[in-house]
Design an enzyme around this catalytic site. Structure first.
Site, PDB file in Angstrom:
ATOM      1  CG  HIS A 184      58.994 100.834 -73.744  1.00 39.38           C
ATOM      2  ND1 HIS A 184      58.166 100.243 -72.825  1.00 39.38           N
ATOM      3  CD2 HIS A 184      58.680 102.151 -73.737  1.00 39.38           C
ATOM      4  CE1 HIS A 184      57.394 101.166 -72.276  1.00 39.38           C
ATOM      5  NE2 HIS A 184      57.678 102.318 -72.819  1.00 39.38           N
ATOM      6  CB  CYS A 228      64.363 121.862 -85.706  1.00 39.89           C
ATOM      7  SG  CYS A 228      62.590 122.119 -85.571  1.00 39.89           S
TER       8      CYS A 228
END
Length: 752
Positions: A366, A679
């Site tokens: 977070h 990617c």
């Protein structure tokens, strides 16, 4: 008869005597002399000596009882010298029955320690560092008991805080190394890109509960509810005041929802009603959560535990009346913390917060997500960094390399300042080139796309000039949710992504969880080796309802537009067939119900498992496109975890095995006419991207920060000349050909 230890003589009495001696209004040397006399008497030792560490690293005898007093401040032991040096090196007690017989014994005639045989030395620790050594000695050869060792460690702990914590003035200590002062380099992990420097500020420590028992339980419950209400209102103000969107906002919103968690609130109320004070109730519930989550290896659950820990601290601050207090920062603050709750960064003045150093956390945690959204350079996994810093120390945060430089030398600071100036100049250059197609000097067009996973990443389509999203990681929505996102929530997110991209293509990677990304609402079970276990497409095929729900949401979001869906970690042709069958089932389900379908549907596979290298002839005809995930492909090829600093440098993507594997993929795709892109992180680094386009790849999907540098490289590259040199590079028997590729690029005047 038991050995005379501190416990037998009353620890409080001895420690009180030491405190009184240190508080006496006499010169510092007299105080230290008195302390060693008290310790010698208590430990029934004939010698007690205190050594403190000088800035030079030498250990100086500062006080003694039993040795020659003339040796005080004269005897200095070099780093690692003698038995005192052994204590410093080990940072643990050293107990010997016959010290002179030890090979590291160092004889100093001025001390007069000839008669003494038994030796016990323990380190004085401050901030995890050895800043001194406390020694007791006896004439007779004897073995110090475990209780005596524990006793002396307790004394040393108290003494280090008294001597080095301010009870002796700095002038008396001279150049004793109270705090770290030398330049240090700390290696961690890159959590948020960027460069910054400033002065260290420690994130506020947890608030400790005071009294334990309540005089009036009813009053305590009122205090608790009032504190909770103030804390929740404060979080609401933070959420509304920073204009964050997408996943960063969802992270904070989920964290705010934890504050309303009925189980957590009920536990707090029951603890207060049992007779505890409001503060003690918060601590009790905190400890219960710690016990519940302590054994988990699940990173998501650990992140959730930290969120509850942070909420507990906020309630304690609210009870203490501190919840609304503004946090002051210097103009150039680098915040240093063990970990942070998702709302913590929002409470600091954004203009003053230059960087962030964390001892724990993860790049998908977070705090890292919010740091990225606020564009604050962040380095994490810096074990023990708080112990190696003092508040106000100058610190460099290198979010490019995942390092921190503590108390850097002037030349290092100049170098970083120059790098920051170059980054600013390059950013301006990249911005001026963002609308220029990436075409080599000999006319080869290279498609540059971006990787994304947060809604905030979508802004990079405009700021970088990316031609689309080559990889949209759909798992972030699942990782921040408390329960499985419903069909409507998934559809809304995917529609917003497609709307933001407009006419530009978006490739959605289906749910890639498992391994180190475990969802708490999916009972996946514990695996011995989760990285090689049921993750990515394997989990989707084992839970077809989960994958079908996501495919249904993607089809609904695309209605009338092109949809590109890609399955992660395909390891066999059969896995791709089964996954594609689920797409067909969902397309048929939507068609029979008259629901809108994509105008174009393309289904692809990620090449990340080395097994596919020998089965491309069977896989490629079944796919509409493929994408090479170099991050996983290479870590599985070389059996080395790329996130583990102990082994991540054991292989180089620019090595012959890696380049030959990429060349084989590109060649097979060219022969079958299968569109292919890369990617992985390689695609966003100019030198590695130069190797990729030389191998024949013309579609690269890079992190937003890599698009500008790679575009500049492409615009300067003569690709035909580079490809003529390729066979010699691939034929090399060296462990890496990085230097050869770099020399080739510079020879061709390619800007890296």
């Amino acid at each position: 008869m038991p050995a005379p230890g501190l416990a037998a003589r009353g620890p409080r009495s001895l420690l009180r005597q030491i405190r009184e001696a240190m508080a006496a209004d006499v010169p510092a040397q007299d105080r230290l002399n008195r302390v060693v006399r008290i310790i010698a008497a208590s430990m029934v030792a004939e010698v007690c000596s205190l050594y403190l560490r000088r800035a030079s690293g030498q250990m100086e005898l500062f006080a003694t009882e039993g040795l020659n007093p003339d040796a005080v401040h004269r005897t200095r032991l070099d780093p690692g010298e003698g038995l005192v040096g052994e204590v410093v090196r080990a940072a643990e007690p050293v107990a010997l029955s016959d010290a002179p017989a030890h090979p590291n014994f160092s004889y100093r005639p001025e001390t007069g320690e000839d008669p003494y045989h038994a030796f016990l030395g323990v380190p004085l620790l401050r901030g995890g560092r050895v800043v001194g050594v406390l020694v007791v000695q006896n004439r007779a050869e004897r073995t110090y008991e475990a209780d005596e060792v524990d006793d002396l460690q307790t004394i040393a702990m108290v003494l280090s805080e008294m001597v080095l914590g301010g009870q002796i003035d700095d002038q008396s200590l001279g150049d004793v190394e109270v705090a770290p002062h030398r330049p240090e380099r700390a290696r961690g992990q890159r959590f948020a890109d960027g460069l910054a420097f400033g002065h260290a500020v420690f994130h506020e420590p947890p608030v400790q509960a005071g009294r334990l028992l309540a005089d009036d339980p009813v009053e305590e419950e009122i205090r608790l509810k009032s504190a909770l209400a103030r804390m929740k209102a404060h979080l609401d103000n933070l959420l509304e005041g920073h204009g964050l969107g997408g996943v960063p906002y969802e992270v904070l919103e989920t964290y705010r929802m934890f504050a309303d968690d009925r189980g957590w609130n009920r536990s707090l109320e029951e603890a207060v009603r049992s007779g505890l004070s409001a503060e003690a109730a918060v601590e009790r519930v905190r400890n219960e959560h710690r016990a519940r989550f302590a054994a988990t290896r699940d990173p998501y659950l650990k992140e959730r535990l930290h969120d509850f820990e942070d909420l507990a601290d906020r309630v304690l601050r609210s009870l203490a009346g501190e919840i609304e207090q503004a946090r002051e920062l210097p103009e150039d603050a680098v915040l240093v913390a063990r970990n942070l709750g998702p709302a913590d960064l929002l409470e600091y003045p954004r203009g003053r917060l230059k960087g962030l150093l964390l001892e724990e956390g993860s790049a998908a945690g977070h705090a890292a997500i919010v740091a990225k959204a606020l564009q604050i350079p962040c380095v994490g996994r810096l074990t023990g960094v708080r112990d190696r810093l003092s508040e106000g120390d100058l610190v460099i945060v290198d979010g490019e390399s995942g390092e921190a430089f503590l108390r850097p030398r002037p030349d290092m600071l100049e170098a970083v300042t120059a790098r920051m100036a170059v980054r600013a100049q390059q950013s301006a250059e990249f911005a001026s080139q963002r609308d220029i197609p990436a075409v080599t000097t000999d006319g080869q067009r290279i498609a540059l796309l971006t990787n994304a996973g947060l809604e905030v990443d979508l802004e990079s389509l405009e700021t970088t000039g990316a031609e689309g999203i080559g990889l949209f990681r759909t798992e972030f929505q699942f990782m921040v949710a408390e329960e499985l996102p419903r069909l409507e929530a998934q559809t809304t997110l995917y529609r917003r992504v497609l709307d933001a991209a407009g006419p530009r293509p978006v490739t959605f990677r289906t749910l890639d969880v498992g391994g180190d990304k475990v969802l708490p609402y999916l009972d996946a079970g514990r695996e011995e080796n989760p990285a090689l276990g049921r993750r990515a497409i394997r989990l989707g095929l084992d839970r077809p309802g989960l994958l079908r729900l996501q495919l249904r949401a993607l089809l609904a979001a695309a209605g009338g537009r092109e949809l590109r869906v890609m399955f992660p970690l395909i390891a066999s042709v059969e896995e791709f067939r089964l996954a594609r069958d689920l797409v067909d089932i969902e397309v048929d389900w939507a068609r029979r119900r008259g629901k809108p379908l994509p105008a174009i549907l393309r289904v692809g596979a990620m090449i990340e498992a080395p097994s596919l290298l020998w089965h491309l002839d069977a896989l490629l005809p079944l796919t509409d496109f493929v994408s090479v995930g170099t991050n996983d492909l290479f870590q599985y090829m070389f059996a080395a975890d790329r996130t583990n600093p102990l082994v991540s440098d054991r292989y180089d993507p620019l090595s012959p095995p890696a380049l030959r594997a990429l060349h084989a993929i590109q060649k097979a795709c060219s022969e079958t006419g299968t569109p292919v892109s890369v990617c992985g992180e390689m695609a966003g680094r100019p030198l590695e991207a130069f190797a990729l386009i030389t191998l024949g790849f013309t579609r690269l999907s890079a992190p937003p920060s890599g698009i500008g540098p790679v575009r500049r490289m492409v615009l300067s590259c003569d690709l035909s000349a580079a490809r003529r040199a390729l066979p010699n590079v691939l034929a090399s028997t060296a462990g890496t050909v990085r230097s050869e590729i770099e020399s080739l690029a510079r020879k061709l005047n390619v800007v890296l």
